[in-house]
Design an enzyme around this catalytic site. Structure first.
Site, PDB file in Angstrom:
ATOM      1  N   TYR A  42       0.720  -1.394   0.288  1.00 40.61           N
ATOM      2  CA  TYR A  42      -0.208  -0.164  -0.369  1.00 40.61           C
ATOM      3  C   TYR A  42       0.665   0.807   0.196  1.00 40.61           C
ATOM      4  O   TYR A  42       0.273   2.589  -0.512  1.00 40.61           O
ATOM      5  CB  TYR A  42      -0.948   0.142   1.272  1.00 40.61           C
ATOM      6  CG  TYR A  42      -1.817  -0.618   0.958  1.00 40.61           C
ATOM      7  CD1 TYR A  42      -2.362  -2.144   1.103  1.00 40.61           C
ATOM      8  CD2 TYR A  42      -3.677  -0.323   1.185  1.00 40.61           C
ATOM      9  CE1 TYR A  42      -3.074  -2.511   1.406  1.00 40.61           C
ATOM     10  CE2 TYR A  42      -4.711  -0.637   0.786  1.00 40.61           C
ATOM     11  CZ  TYR A  42      -4.340  -2.245   0.928  1.00 40.61           C
ATOM     12  OH  TYR A  42      -5.355  -3.348   0.661  1.00 40.61           O
ATOM     13  N   ASP A  91      -5.979  -7.207   5.009  1.00 40.34           N
ATOM     14  CA  ASP A  91      -7.190  -6.609   3.977  1.00 40.34           C
ATOM     15  C   ASP A  91      -7.962  -7.474   3.267  1.00 40.34           C
ATOM     16  O   ASP A  91      -9.412  -7.672   3.726  1.00 40.34           O
ATOM     17  CB  ASP A  91      -6.673  -5.514   3.304  1.00 40.34           C
ATOM     18  CG  ASP A  91      -8.009  -5.058   2.071  1.00 40.34           C
ATOM     19  OD1 ASP A  91      -8.518  -4.840   2.652  1.00 40.34           O
ATOM     20  OD2 ASP A  91      -8.127  -5.486   0.874  1.00 40.34           O
ATOM     21  N   ASP A 112     -11.818  -9.787   4.927  1.00 43.92           N
ATOM     22  CA  ASP A 112     -13.213  -9.893   5.012  1.00 43.92           C
ATOM     23  C   ASP A 112     -13.319 -11.299   4.640  1.00 43.92           C
ATOM     24  O   ASP A 112     -15.092 -11.639   4.385  1.00 43.92           O
ATOM     25  CB  ASP A 112     -13.256  -9.368   3.063  1.00 43.92           C
ATOM     26  CG  ASP A 112     -13.177  -7.999   2.463  1.00 43.92           C
ATOM     27  OD1 ASP A 112     -12.905  -7.527   3.740  1.00 43.92           O
ATOM     28  OD2 ASP A 112     -13.860  -7.283   1.736  1.00 43.92           O
ATOM     29  N   LYS A 141       3.895 -15.202   3.116  1.00 49.45           N
ATOM     30  CA  LYS A 141       3.941 -16.658   1.992  1.00 49.45           C
ATOM     31  C   LYS A 141       5.523 -15.798   2.193  1.00 49.45           C
ATOM     32  O   LYS A 141       6.418 -16.049   1.296  1.00 49.45           O
ATOM     33  CB  LYS A 141       3.346 -15.428   1.259  1.00 49.45           C
ATOM     34  CG  LYS A 141       3.578 -15.984  -0.198  1.00 49.45           C
ATOM     35  CD  LYS A 141       2.789 -17.129  -0.796  1.00 49.45           C
ATOM     36  CE  LYS A 141       2.905 -17.838  -1.654  1.00 49.45           C
ATOM     37  NZ  LYS A 141       2.106 -19.440  -1.584  1.00 49.45           N
ATOM     38  N   ASP A 154      -2.344 -18.222   1.265  1.00 50.22           N
ATOM     39  CA  ASP A 154      -2.806 -19.782   0.413  1.00 50.22           C
ATOM     40  C   ASP A 154      -3.562 -20.415   1.286  1.00 50.22           C
ATOM     41  O   ASP A 154      -4.907 -20.462   1.350  1.00 50.22           O
ATOM     42  CB  ASP A 154      -2.095 -19.769  -0.229  1.00 50.22           C
ATOM     43  CG  ASP A 154      -1.045 -20.973  -0.313  1.00 50.22           C
ATOM     44  OD1 ASP A 154       0.180 -20.889   0.965  1.00 50.22           O
ATOM     45  OD2 ASP A 154      -0.635 -21.324  -0.961  1.00 50.22           O
TER      46      ASP A 154
HETATM   47  C1  IPM Z   1     -10.480  -1.591   3.470  1.00 45.26           C
HETATM   48  C2  IPM Z   1     -10.184  -0.694   2.410  1.00 45.26           C
HETATM   49  C3  IPM Z   1      -8.644  -0.194   2.392  1.00 45.26           C
HETATM   50  C4  IPM Z   1      -8.599  -1.069   2.623  1.00 45.26           C
HETATM   51  C5  IPM Z   1      -9.843   0.646   0.532  1.00 45.26           C
HETATM   52  C6  IPM Z   1     -10.473   0.988   0.557  1.00 45.26           C
HETATM   53  C7  IPM Z   1      -8.428   1.814   0.693  1.00 45.26           C
HETATM   54  O1  IPM Z   1     -10.406  -2.213   1.720  1.00 45.26           O
HETATM   55  O2  IPM Z   1     -10.552  -0.818   4.455  1.00 45.26           O
HETATM   56  O3  IPM Z   1     -10.566  -3.054   3.858  1.00 45.26           O
HETATM   57  O4  IPM Z   1      -7.341  -1.413   1.460  1.00 45.26           O
HETATM   58  O5  IPM Z   1      -7.855  -0.806   3.355  1.00 45.26           O
HETATM   59 MN    MN Z   2     -11.144  -4.436   2.921  1.00 46.59          MN
END
Ligand code: IPM
Ligand code: MN
Ligand code: NAD
Length: 363
Positions: free
Chosen positions: A141, A245, A249, A189, A221
């Site tokens: 990032y 990230d 999710d 990794k 993975d």
């Molecule tokens: C998160 C989001 C952000 C990230 C994006 C929107 C920059 O996906 O906070 O999980 O990748 O950190």
């Molecule tokens: Mn995210």
């Protein structure tokens, strides 16, 4: 207790969900006699449109002058063709860097009542309680060089970490594990990437300071599979920015909806609180958004910035209670299998707020 909270609601469902979180914080303040001062500033797409930049200087100033920042979400389809440094998301990355928090705590726990909502079987998700500690200021990032060279038709990003950047986030993970089930899973990794080899070596070094905490390593993975197959085996999961990230999710599937996950970013000048989900343009402005991730982020403000543990717990209990009573936002009632009462964003916020009130007033 006095707290100055800056709300940067952002785009899409950001304003809808942060409104509910703020309403609950106001309720907690009025019951407990606390003074919470709220200020609101622009970030993301709304700031691009009104101020010509995804993060105006006055938002940064106000953020740095506050005790906590509550962020909704940023991003919108109309900005999708912009270069990364011009997009709404650039505003979010910049505010993270300005505030300096490097440890993004993303708890994912199973709600018994939501087991039917998860595509995973109830016996797999039952009792899951994971804390993802995502490194937030390094890796791909922020690493340089980064460029899309249109002339040569190539593009590159740089995954870079220093030993100290890894050590500081690892230390937080171990400290948090000491207060939990005393296990850290470090995800990397290291079978391919030098950065991950540095990561792993550093985590092993830091682990020596915490002999009471068990350390295991997983490749990212395999980890993405273990997380779905046997999520109960994990306690604290520490990993670099991009892996965190993605895995957070994925972990939301355990709770049944991305809309449930809160986060707190600590270790910097000012803590930043944000639900894990995005601006959800597909449902924005319709009252369909689940505000519980934002509301649980408000609970984390009380815990980590206010030292108000009982109040934080009251919010978390209220969320559980409201779910027990069968109230659901649409994302939590996909097939409506048990005749849930489906509520709008606002109605869900109100239910939780009323429950918090009963818990705190009768405490
Ligand atoms: C998160 C989001 C952000 C990230 C994006 C929107 C920059 O996906 O906070 O999980 O990748 O950190
Ligand atoms: Mn995210
Ligand atoms: P998203 O998280 O916005 O949405 C993914 C899916 O989950 C969508 O179907 C959405 O409707 C649903 N969803 C998300 N939050 C929900 C909630 N609270 N209640 C009910 N359903 C919810 O991710 P995306 O669609 O990949 O991204 C949309 C935009 O958001 C992009 O511009 C992205 O960059 C941005 N984004 C911002 C943040 C942030 O600001 N922290 C985080 C992730 C994505």
């Amino acid at each position: 207790m006095k707290l100055k909270i800056l709300v940067t609601a952002g785009d899409g469902i950001g304003p809808e969900v942060t409104n509910e979180a703020v309403a609950i914080l106001k309720e907690v303040a009025s019951i407990g006699g606390h003074t919470f001062e709220f200020d609101a500033k622009r970030i993301g797409g709304v700031a691009i449109v009104q101020d010509g930049t995804p993060l105006p200087a006055e938002t940064i100033e106000a953020a740095l002058a506050s005790d906590a920042v509550l962020l909704g979400a940023v991003g919108g389809n109309e900005f999708n063709s912009l270069a990364p440094d011009k997009r709404p998301e650039a505003g979010l990355l910049r505010i993270r860097a300005e505030l300096g928090g490097f440890a993004n705590l993303r708890p994912a726990f199973a709600f018994k009542e939501l087991a039917v909502n998860s595509p995973l079987r109830p016996e797999v998700v039952d009792g899951v309680d994971i804390l993802v500690v995502r490194e937030l200021l390094g890796g791909l990032y922020f690493g340089k060089p980064r460029e899309w060279n249109h002339a040569t038709k190539e593009a590159w990003n740089t995954m870079r970490y220093t030993r100290d950047e890894v050590a500081r986030v690892a230390r937080i993970a171990f400290q948090l594990a000491q207060k939990r089930r005393k296990k850290v899973t470090s995800v990397d990794k290291a079978n391919v990437l030098e950065v991950s080899q540095l990561w792993r070596a550093t985590v092993i070094e830091v682990a020596a300071e915490f002999p009471d905490v068990e350390l295991e390593h997983q490749y990212v993975d395999a980890m993405s599979m273990h997380l779905m197959n046997r999520p109960r085996d994990f306690d604290v999961v520490v990993t670099e920015n991009l892996f965190g990230d993605i895995l957070s999710d994925e972990a939301s599937v355990i709770t049944g909806s991305l809309g449930m996950l809160p986060s707190a970013t600590i270790g910097g000048k000012v803590n930043l609180y944000e639900p894990v989900h995005g601006s959800a343009p597909d449902i924005a402005g319709k009252g369909l958004a689940n505000p519980l991730g934002a509301i649980l982020s408000a609970a984390l403000i009380l815990r980590h910035s206010g030292g108000l543990e009982a109040e934080a717990v009251a919010i978390e209990k209220s969320v559980r209670k409201v779910l027990e009573q069968g109230f659901r936002t649409p994302d939590l009632a996909r097939s409506n299998p048990q005749g849930f009462t489906v509520l709008s964003t606002k109605e869900m916020g109100t239910k939780v707020r009323e429950t918090v009130k009963t818990l705190l007033v009768h405490a």
